[in-house]
Design a protein around this motif. Structure first.
Motif, PDB file in Angstrom:
ATOM      1  N   TYR A  39       0.838  -1.204   0.000  1.00 23.57           N
ATOM      2  CA  TYR A  39       0.000   0.000   0.000  1.00 23.57           C
ATOM      3  C   TYR A  39       0.874   1.256   0.000  1.00 23.57           C
ATOM      4  CZ  TYR A  39      -3.161   3.533   2.024  1.00 23.57           C
ATOM      5  OH  TYR A  39      -3.881   4.677   2.282  1.00 23.57           O
ATOM      6  N   ALA A  40       1.889   1.264   0.856  1.00 18.52           N
ATOM      7  CA  ALA A  40       2.750   2.442   0.980  1.00 18.52           C
ATOM      8  C   ALA A  40       3.554   2.682  -0.298  1.00 18.52           C
ATOM      9  CB  ALA A  40       3.692   2.277   2.174  1.00 18.52           C
ATOM     10  N   GLU A  54       2.334  -9.012  18.023  1.00 15.44           N
ATOM     11  CA  GLU A  54       2.267  -8.736  16.600  1.00 15.44           C
ATOM     12  C   GLU A  54       0.863  -8.308  16.181  1.00 15.44           C
ATOM     13  OE1 GLU A  54       5.795 -11.254  14.424  1.00 15.44           O
ATOM     14  OE2 GLU A  54       3.760 -12.060  14.374  1.00 15.44           O
ATOM     15  N   LEU A  55       0.806  -7.165  15.505  1.00 11.72           N
ATOM     16  CA  LEU A  55      -0.472  -6.652  15.012  1.00 11.72           C
ATOM     17  C   LEU A  55      -0.825  -7.336  13.695  1.00 11.72           C
ATOM     18  CD1 LEU A  55       0.036  -2.798  15.540  1.00 11.72           C
ATOM     19  CD2 LEU A  55      -1.058  -4.428  17.095  1.00 11.72           C
ATOM     20  N   THR A  56      -2.130  -7.538  13.506  1.00 13.24           N
ATOM     21  CA  THR A  56      -2.632  -8.009  12.216  1.00 13.24           C
ATOM     22  C   THR A  56      -3.788  -7.110  11.802  1.00 13.24           C
ATOM     23  OG1 THR A  56      -4.331  -9.532  13.043  1.00 13.24           O
ATOM     24  CG2 THR A  56      -2.074 -10.386  12.882  1.00 13.24           C
ATOM     25  N   GLU A  57      -3.998  -7.036  10.498  1.00  9.45           N
ATOM     26  CA  GLU A  57      -5.074  -6.186   9.991  1.00  9.45           C
ATOM     27  C   GLU A  57      -6.440  -6.679  10.450  1.00  9.45           C
ATOM     28  OE1 GLU A  57      -6.210  -3.912   5.828  1.00  9.45           O
ATOM     29  OE2 GLU A  57      -4.885  -5.669   5.786  1.00  9.45           O
ATOM     30  N   PHE A  74      -3.520  -1.345  13.370  1.00  4.42           N
ATOM     31  CA  PHE A  74      -2.857  -1.609  12.097  1.00  4.42           C
ATOM     32  C   PHE A  74      -3.074  -0.464  11.118  1.00  4.42           C
ATOM     33  CE2 PHE A  74      -2.705  -3.286   7.771  1.00  4.42           C
ATOM     34  CZ  PHE A  74      -1.462  -3.904   7.771  1.00  4.42           C
ATOM     35  N   GLY A  75      -4.258   0.132  11.131  1.00  2.14           N
ATOM     36  CA  GLY A  75      -4.538   1.270  10.261  1.00  2.14           C
ATOM     37  C   GLY A  75      -3.615   2.444  10.536  1.00  2.14           C
ATOM     38  N   ILE A  76      -3.309   2.678  11.824  1.00  3.29           N
ATOM     39  CA  ILE A  76      -2.378   3.750  12.185  1.00  3.29           C
ATOM     40  C   ILE A  76      -0.999   3.443  11.605  1.00  3.29           C
ATOM     41  CG2 ILE A  76      -1.158   4.851  14.104  1.00  3.29           C
ATOM     42  CD1 ILE A  76      -3.720   4.401  15.795  1.00  3.29           C
ATOM     43  N   PHE A  77      -0.543   2.214  11.803  1.00  5.10           N
ATOM     44  CA  PHE A  77       0.777   1.835  11.287  1.00  5.10           C
ATOM     45  C   PHE A  77       0.833   1.980   9.769  1.00  5.10           C
ATOM     46  CE2 PHE A  77       3.568  -1.313   9.362  1.00  5.10           C
ATOM     47  CZ  PHE A  77       4.777  -0.999   9.964  1.00  5.10           C
ATOM     48  N   LYS A  78      -0.187   1.512   9.099  1.00  2.52           N
ATOM     49  CA  LYS A  78      -0.228   1.534   7.637  1.00  2.52           C
ATOM     50  C   LYS A  78      -0.121   2.957   7.091  1.00  2.52           C
ATOM     51  CE  LYS A  78      -3.382  -0.032   3.956  1.00  2.52           C
ATOM     52  NZ  LYS A  78      -4.685  -0.710   3.716  1.00  2.52           N
ATOM     53  N   GLN A 131       1.053   5.635   8.771  1.00  2.00           N
ATOM     54  CA  GLN A 131       2.353   6.193   9.135  1.00  2.00           C
ATOM     55  C   GLN A 131       3.442   5.687   8.193  1.00  2.00           C
ATOM     56  OE1 GLN A 131       3.243   8.426  11.393  1.00  2.00           O
ATOM     57  NE2 GLN A 131       1.308   8.714  12.456  1.00  2.00           N
ATOM     58  N   LEU A 132       3.352   4.421   7.809  1.00  2.00           N
ATOM     59  CA  LEU A 132       4.315   3.862   6.864  1.00  2.00           C
ATOM     60  C   LEU A 132       4.185   4.542   5.509  1.00  2.00           C
ATOM     61  CD1 LEU A 132       6.486   1.665   6.356  1.00  2.00           C
ATOM     62  CD2 LEU A 132       4.619   0.133   5.668  1.00  2.00           C
ATOM     63  N   ARG A 133       2.954   4.770   5.062  1.00  2.00           N
ATOM     64  CA  ARG A 133       2.747   5.453   3.782  1.00  2.00           C
ATOM     65  C   ARG A 133       3.345   6.856   3.800  1.00  2.00           C
ATOM     66  NH1 ARG A 133       0.163   9.448   2.116  1.00  2.00           N
ATOM     67  NH2 ARG A 133      -0.997   9.675   4.063  1.00  2.00           N
ATOM     68  N   GLU A 134       3.074   7.621   4.859  1.00  2.00           N
ATOM     69  CA  GLU A 134       3.600   8.982   4.951  1.00  2.00           C
ATOM     70  C   GLU A 134       5.129   8.982   4.954  1.00  2.00           C
ATOM     71  OE1 GLU A 134       2.046  11.087   8.268  1.00  2.00           O
ATOM     72  OE2 GLU A 134      -0.052  10.886   7.647  1.00  2.00           O
ATOM     73  N   PHE A 135       5.704   8.027   5.676  1.00  2.00           N
ATOM     74  CA  PHE A 135       7.162   7.949   5.776  1.00  2.00           C
ATOM     75  C   PHE A 135       7.770   7.565   4.424  1.00  2.00           C
ATOM     76  CE2 PHE A 135      11.054   5.927   7.853  1.00  2.00           C
ATOM     77  CZ  PHE A 135      11.602   7.150   8.227  1.00  2.00           C
ATOM     78  N   ALA A 136       7.157   6.595   3.760  1.00  2.00           N
ATOM     79  CA  ALA A 136       7.624   6.182   2.439  1.00  2.00           C
ATOM     80  C   ALA A 136       7.524   7.335   1.439  1.00  2.00           C
ATOM     81  CB  ALA A 136       6.824   4.976   1.948  1.00  2.00           C
ATOM     82  N   GLU A 137       6.476   8.124   1.562  1.00  2.00           N
ATOM     83  CA  GLU A 137       6.305   9.279   0.675  1.00  2.00           C
ATOM     84  C   GLU A 137       7.444  10.279   0.859  1.00  2.00           C
ATOM     85  OE1 GLU A 137       3.057  12.758   0.716  1.00  2.00           O
ATOM     86  OE2 GLU A 137       2.206  10.818   0.184  1.00  2.00           O
ATOM     87  N   GLU A 138       7.814  10.537   2.107  1.00  2.00           N
ATOM     88  CA  GLU A 138       8.913  11.472   2.380  1.00  2.00           C
ATOM     89  C   GLU A 138      10.227  10.948   1.803  1.00  2.00           C
ATOM     90  OE1 GLU A 138      11.128  13.749   6.135  1.00  2.00           O
ATOM     91  OE2 GLU A 138       9.540  12.276   6.534  1.00  2.00           O
TER      92      GLU A 138
END
Length: 498
Positions: A273-274, A318-321, A328-332, A334-341
């Motif tokens: 997704y990210a 361990e978190l699962t969706e 998990f939605g928060i992590f997802k 945050q990962l997208r925003e970080f990958a974008e940067e």
């Protein structure tokens, strides 16, 4: 091509009659416009430093000079290792180029065999180990297996977990594998978690990059303080199209390490997704590499927020969706925003780039259509050279919009609007409308257009007027310097950089 869609040639011819705004160029006596050869702006302000507590718990890193790069002392070999006694989840998105480099094949197989677990990774720069046949595969396996065999056993980790491999540099040459293997004991001996070591590791990723790309962030998930650190590299041969590892059948490389605890298959879903919304939405020159790889590692070492995130006896589960949709939605995200940067840093360091350009397409019936239109404009050489010349010929934008292959969902030319958006830091942030519902604006402020195009950061907004979906793609301009870099012999005397 749908009948209602203008052909590329017809759009180009029509563009000749559109208003052409003032050009930031000199003119020869013969009347030919000549754009000055302006140097790329300094990138020093993109290098960030961090305090020790900014980096995720449970990781150590190291780097050294292994003689792959010719410059004495240049960092060209590095490793990252998870020291947590919790098995480290690992995910990867990799190139879909049919000529996959040896490290891509090896990393894919390691992840399949371990069901998405890994000890860490080893990376070299200066040689891509791409198009190197059986010897290249043997060398990539040697890098992985030698590193894994010399790492101390770690808690609950099993024998199936190996060391992932990444390589970047010249295509078509074999690695100096003996020199690399000889340096691995030194790498392991000097592992630590200092900010300097993290920055040095980011330097070991570099080829034609002009600055090391390292970022870190912290956020909360429930009672846990989560940290992420990310490194990537890339300046040319950038038009990624990455997906999950597949069976065997100047590169963008990156890693995101976090101390969150995420189940491997869910980490892969989050990374897919990210990457689709970050790294797969950047382009420097439209060329997809043989080595593109983004890794994500999650070792579960995060401690409670009230203890400052320090590791505690009670491990993060361990978190699962499915079981933890909110967390998990928060992590997802945050990962997208970080990958974008991280992805945007690659564009900012595009070979010879003087402009960072955001193409925002809105008013589309689907995200896929918005994304396709944005990429069509971002990959247009005519558009990119116009941005370098600070030339507001927006007919080039419409041309690229018009030839986007979108059947069976054609664009309606009478619904399209185009605007230049000044950067947020500009004294005047009012958008400059150029086209409204297919009609040119009658009194465009040419001086304002010229002022906007002089900025280092630009945004082009294209409204298709046919829905509510939108997408962003990030690109840069084409300069004289890009041609110089890619038209001359590389310093490493190889065929081309990856």
């Amino acid at each position: 091509m749908p009948p209602s869609l203008p052909s590329p040639s017809s759009v180009t011819r029509a563009a000749i009659t559109l208003p052409i705004l003032a050009r930031a160029a000199s003119t020869t006596s013969a009347g030919t416009a000549v754009t000055p050869n302006k140097p790329p702006p300094s990138k020093d302000h993109h290098v960030h430093t961090y305090s020790p507590e900014a980096f995720p718990l449970g990781y150590t890193v190291s780097s050294t000079h292994a003689g792959i790069k010719k410059k004495a002392g240049a960092l060209d070999l590095g490793i990252l290792v998870s020291t947590s006694d919790t098995p480290c989840s690992a995910a990867a998105c990799m190139t879909r180029n049919v000529f996959k480099a040896a490290p891509v094949t090896v990393t894919s197989e390691l992840l399949r065999n371990s069901n998405g677990r890994a000890k860490g990774f080893i990376i070299n720069s200066g040689c891509a180990n791409a198009v190197t046949g059986k010897k290249g595969l043997e060398d990539a396996w040697s890098m992985s297996n030698t590193t894994t065999s010399q790492l101390p056993p770690s808690g609950a980790q099993s024998d199936k977990e190996g060391t992932l491999v990444m390589s970047t540099g010249v295509i078509g040459q074999h690695l100096p594998i003996s020199s690399i293997l000889d340096k691995i004991p030194e790498l392991i001996r000097t592992l630590d978690d200092s900010p300097k070591s993290w920055l040095d590791l980011s330097k070991a990723f570099m080829t034609t990059d002009t600055f090391p790309k390292l970022r870190a962030k912290t956020f909360k998930i429930g009672d846990r303080l989560i940290r992420m650190a990310g490194i990537d590299k890339g300046a040319g041969m950038i038009a990624p199209n990455m997906g999950p590892p597949q069976p065997p059948h100047a590169t963008l490389l990156g890693v995101i390490a976090t101390d969150a605890a995420i189940k491997p298959e869910d980490l892969q879903n989050a990374l897919n997704y990210a990457v689709d919304r970050s790294f797969n939405n950047i382009t420097v020159d439209g060329d997809m590499s043989t080595n593109d790889t983004i890794l994500c590692l999650a070792n579960g070492a995060a401690g409670s927020a009230e203890h400052g995130g320090r590791e505690t006896e009670e491990k993060m589960k361990e978190l699962t969706e499915k079981a933890n949709p909110e967390e998990f939605g928060i992590f997802k995200e945050q990962l997208r925003e970080f990958a974008e940067e991280l992805a945007q840093l690659v564009v900012r360091d595009g070979e010879g780039a003087t402009k960072f350009v955001t193409i925002r397409v809105k008013g589309a019936p689907t995200y896929e259509i918005a994304n396709a239109v944005a990429k069509s404009v971002a990959n247009s050489s005519l558009f990119k050279t116009a941005m370098y010349g600070e030339d507001a010929n927006w007919g080039r934008i419409l041309c690229a919009v018009g030839y986007t292959p979108l059947s069976p969902n054609p664009i309606s030319p009478t619904s399209v609007s185009v605007s230049f958006l000044p950067p947020a830091a500009s004294s005047n942030t009012t958008p400059l409308r150029l086209l409204t519902n297919g009609e040119p604006e009658p009194n465009i402020d040419e001086a304002r257009a010229s002022e906007i195009l002089k900025e280092e950061d630009l945004e082009i907004e294209i409204d298709l007027g046919d829905g509510n979906e939108e997408a962003k793609v990030w690109t840069c301009d084409f300069s004289h310097e890009y041609v110089t870099i890619n038209g001359s012999a590389e310093e490493e005397e190889g065929w081309m950089y990856d």
